[in-house]
Design a protein around this motif. Structure first.
Motif, short mmCIF file in Angstrom:
data_model
loop_
_atom_site.label_atom_id
_atom_site.label_comp_id
_atom_site.label_asym_id
_atom_site.label_seq_id
_atom_site.Cartn_x
_atom_site.Cartn_y
_atom_site.Cartn_z
N PRO A 86 0.49 4.03 6.76
CA PRO A 86 -0.20 5.16 6.13
C PRO A 86 -1.71 4.95 6.05
O PRO A 86 -2.47 5.92 6.07
N CYS A 87 -2.13 3.71 5.97
CA CYS A 87 -3.58 3.43 5.92
C CYS A 87 -4.25 3.84 7.22
O CYS A 87 -5.46 4.05 7.27
N HIS A 88 -3.48 3.93 8.30
CA HIS A 88 -4.01 4.26 9.63
C HIS A 88 -3.54 5.65 10.10
O HIS A 88 -3.59 5.94 11.29
N GLY A 118 1.24 -2.25 9.29
CA GLY A 118 1.07 -1.61 7.98
C GLY A 118 1.47 -2.60 6.89
O GLY A 118 2.63 -3.03 6.83
N GLU A 119 0.54 -2.92 6.04
CA GLU A 119 0.70 -4.06 5.12
C GLU A 119 1.95 -3.97 4.25
O GLU A 119 2.65 -4.96 4.03
N VAL A 120 2.25 -2.79 3.76
CA VAL A 120 3.31 -2.68 2.77
C VAL A 120 4.70 -2.61 3.41
O VAL A 120 5.68 -3.10 2.88
N MET A 121 4.77 -2.02 4.61
CA MET A 121 6.09 -1.79 5.23
C MET A 121 6.62 -2.98 6.01
O MET A 121 7.83 -3.16 6.13
N GLY A 154 -7.97 -1.61 10.24
CA GLY A 154 -8.52 -1.75 8.90
C GLY A 154 -7.53 -2.31 7.88
O GLY A 154 -7.92 -3.05 6.99
N CYS A 155 -6.24 -1.93 7.99
CA CYS A 155 -5.26 -2.48 7.05
C CYS A 155 -5.24 -4.00 7.25
O CYS A 155 -5.46 -4.51 8.35
N ASP A 156 -4.94 -4.71 6.18
CA ASP A 156 -5.28 -6.13 6.00
C ASP A 156 -5.36 -7.00 7.27
O ASP A 156 -6.40 -7.56 7.58
N LYS A 157 -4.22 -7.17 7.96
CA LYS A 157 -4.20 -8.17 9.05
C LYS A 157 -4.70 -7.59 10.36
O LYS A 157 -4.92 -8.33 11.32
N GLY A 226 -6.07 6.12 4.75
CA GLY A 226 -7.17 5.18 4.56
C GLY A 226 -6.66 3.90 3.93
O GLY A 226 -5.55 3.86 3.39
N THR A 227 -7.46 2.89 3.99
CA THR A 227 -7.04 1.57 3.48
C THR A 227 -7.19 1.52 1.96
O THR A 227 -7.83 2.40 1.36
N CYS A 228 -6.62 0.51 1.34
CA CYS A 228 -6.63 0.39 -0.12
C CYS A 228 -8.07 0.54 -0.63
O CYS A 228 -9.00 -0.04 -0.07
N ASN A 229 -8.19 1.31 -1.73
CA ASN A 229 -9.54 1.65 -2.20
C ASN A 229 -10.09 0.67 -3.23
O ASN A 229 -11.12 0.91 -3.83
N THR A 233 -7.70 -6.99 0.44
CA THR A 233 -7.97 -7.71 1.70
C THR A 233 -8.56 -6.78 2.76
O THR A 233 -9.44 -7.19 3.53
N ALA A 234 -8.13 -5.52 2.79
CA ALA A 234 -8.61 -4.61 3.83
C ALA A 234 -10.12 -4.41 3.72
O ALA A 234 -10.87 -4.65 4.67
N SER A 235 -10.58 -3.97 2.54
CA SER A 235 -12.02 -3.74 2.39
C SER A 235 -12.81 -5.04 2.44
O SER A 235 -13.95 -5.07 2.90
FE1 FES Z 1 -3.10 -0.98 4.10
FE2 FES Z 1 -3.74 -1.96 1.57
S1 FES Z 1 -1.79 -1.44 2.39
S2 FES Z 1 -4.98 -1.59 3.29
#
Ligand code: FES
Length: 604
Positions: A86-88, A118-121, A154-157, A226-229, A233-235
């Motif tokens: 979802p961040c992408h 996707g970091e969470v999934m 952009g999402c973490d890794k 978008g990535t975590c606000n 780690t993403a930002s």
């Molecule tokens: Fe994608 Fe935090 S879950 S940036």
């Protein structure tokens, strides 16, 4: 003032940048460029032989005319879009605007999908697959007729994975950050992804939030693509990558759903074509100075502990050495200035309105290597010239830190001879110096089964210890390091405890968590020898973490230790277990570290 900069690249090529036009800052003002014949895509497309005929024929199979691809730099858009990231979610649209920029500058765009992460999934953890994305990026760029690439993630890794592979491949690349999601508010307060999920979860477990409200909260905090606000780690990673010179100035702070973001992506497309003509590869500008800028920015951002691992891995791909101690030294000098969750109380959209990364970098300019070259063809100092801090509450000055603790402290002691890290700025200061009795969990599964038992032998001074969460032991080093506070303590109002593990911790989370203990328990690190009832002493000021048992007892436990059975023997995970390095070495694969040239594929 236009600049002319002579540079020495990995291949030993000397190139000289043309001056940059003040009107179109990312487009060369003169026609001094490398020869068309020197582009790597020409090996595929330009010859009068059967192979090249077939390559041209297959492009025309797409309905393209010869004029659309011949005599132009071929630019890959390496896109980490997926329905389960979802961040992408917006990256397919952004790839379209990148194409526009590439076409505008006379290039030929090709989109290459890459592992999305996707970091969470993604389970068991995206960290397991960071190196797979790095390998994929390197091999995508190596095996296709591309001259340069826009890295879209952009999402973490995804950020370290894309960059590690691109640095190894060493063709011109520009990083195009996905951008943070929009702010959200709940009951009049700013709420951000990750940080508030954890806060609300603790209140739910404690019984302070009931089910109807809990279900309502599911639709909060993550308001847009978008990535975590928060400064997760993403930002952290996209901002560091900007400070290291891999993005257009200000790119990492632009919210994903802002029209500025669309314009930034098309500018990336335009700029990468110029970079190809200039032959501006990572080895031409990514240096120890760029790395120092990234590290100093990391500390001022109050960035995620995960960055300590990723930075070592990124540096390693460029043949640059980086130790945890160098990062600790930077943390002692630069306080947290970005007032963002989890160290502060604002969100990325606020950071953007305050001036974003250029404004933050202005605040620490005395600590930066301003002559470090960047993808713009200009120095970092030139990129941030004129940037203004528009909100001194969001971006603080060096004499007005956000939190009493630094973004990072590197600990050593008999539990972690190769190091462990903690983020003091997101921890309760009462644990900066702490001595407590260990309660040990041999695995995450055991911890989850027992942590909320009503008769758990625990109080607020207990030190929770989790083993086998490291790169080999888990495997893949998941974000298990922020162990939950036991329910019986949550009900008493306890919201932080000292926790120690060889796992990682989400950058969006807060708490007194010592993570990345190295070497990890699964390979025989001393963490494996800790037992329930042992006394453990932490002293952040002294940078020490020790198990208080006698030398003889230590030796006795060492002699009795047996390596745990492997839980997974197949495929990529097996490769990971056999070749991933330890946390203090960046967890990269041992066979991918270093800056040996990636060989060009034969074409026949
Ligand atoms: Fe994608 Fe935090 S879950 S940036």
């Amino acid at each position: 003032m236009p600049v002319n900069i002579a540079i020495a690249c990995k291949a030993g090529i000397k190139s000289s940048f043309p001056p940059v036009s003040p009107d179109r800052p990312f487009v060369s003002a003169n026609s001094s460029r490398r020869a068309l014949e020197s582009l790597r895509s020409q090996r595929w497309l330009a010859k009068d032989d059967m192979r090249s005929f077939a390559h041209r024929q297959r492009l025309q199979q797409r309905g393209l005319r010869r004029e659309e691809f011949l005599g132009r730099p071929v630019i890959a858009i390496v896109n980490t879009w997926s329905d389960l990231s979802p961040c992408h979610a917006h990256l397919r649209e952004r790839a379209t605007s990148i194409r526009q920029g590439i076409l505008l500058a006379g290039g030929f765009p090709v989109e290459l999908p890459a592992l999305s992460l996707g970091e969470v999934m993604v389970k068991p953890t995206t960290m397991l697959y960071r190196n797979l994305l790095a390998m994929e990026t390197e091999e995508l760029l190596r095996s296709h007729p591309v001259d340069g690439a826009v890295l879209l993630g952009g999402c973490d890794k995804t950020t370290p994975g894309l960059l590690m592979g691109a640095i190894s491949m060493d063709i011109p690349v520009i990083f195009c950050p996905a951008g943070p999601m929009l702010n959200d508010r709940y009951k009049g307060k700013s709420v951000g992804a990750g940080t508030h999920t954890k806060k609300f979860w603790d209140e739910y477990v404690a019984g302070n939030i009931k089910q109807p409200e809990w279900i309502k909260l599911e639709a909060k905090m993550t308001r847009s693509p978008g990535t975590c606000n928060t400064m997760g780690t993403a930002s952290t990673m996209t901002s560091i990558v900007e400070a290291m010179g891999f993005t257009l100035p200000g790119a990492s702070s632009i919210p994903a759903m802002d029209a500025n973001h669309v314009r930034m992506t098309s500018a990336c497309g335009e700029r990468i074509v110029e970079m190809v003509w200039e032959d501006l590869k990572p080895s031409c500008f990514f240096s120890k100075d760029s790395l120092a800028n990234g590290i100093n920015a990391y500390m001022a951002l109050g960035g995620s502990t995960n960055a300590a691992i990723h930075l070592i891995a990124i540096a390693g791909r460029a043949g640059l050495s980086l130790t945890l101690d160098e990062m600790d030294q930077a943390a002692r000098q630069i306080p947290v200035l970005a007032n963002l969750f989890p160290s502060g109380d604002k969100l990325m959209e606020d950071f953007f309105y305050a001036g974003g990364m250029p404004a933050l970098l202005q605040e620490i300019r005395s600590q930066l290597k301003l002559d470090a070259l960047t993808v713009t063809g200009k120095t970092l100092g030139e990129n941030i010239a004129g940037a203004e801090n528009l909100d001194p509450d969001v971006i603080r000055s060096l004499d007005r830190a956000v939190a009493p603790g630094a973004a990072l402290a590197v600990l050593r002691g008999n539990i972690c001879p190769e190091g462990a890290v903690i983020k003091p700025s997101a921890a309760n200061p009462k644990f900066f110096r702490h001595r407590g009795r260990a309660l040990v969990f041999e695995s995450n599964a055991q911890m989850l089964a027992e942590i909320h038992l009503p008769d758990l032998a625990v109080d607020e001074n207990t030190v929770l210890v989790l083993k086998h969460g490291g790169p080999v032991g888990a495997p893949g080093m998941p974000e298990w390091g922020n162990l939950p506070i036991p329910k019986k303590l949550l009900q008493q109002g306890v919201r932080d405890m000292l926790r120690i593990s060889d796992a990682r911790m989400s950058g969006t989370h807060f708490g007194s968590c010592v993570v990345h203990v190295s070497p990890e328990a699964a390979v025989g690190g001393p963490l494996a020898l800790v037992q329930t009832g042992d006394m453990i002493a932490l002293d952040i000021e002294a940078r020490s973490l020790n198990l208080e048992i006698s030398v003889d007892e230590f030796a006795r436990r060492r002699a009795a230790w047996k390596p745990p059975a492997r839980v997974y023997e197949r495929g990529f995970t097996r490769l990971y277990i056999e070749h991933a390095t330890q946390a203090h070495q960046g967890c990269d694969f041992d066979f991918l570290m270093g800056n040996a040239a990636t060989p060009e594929p034969p074409i026949y």
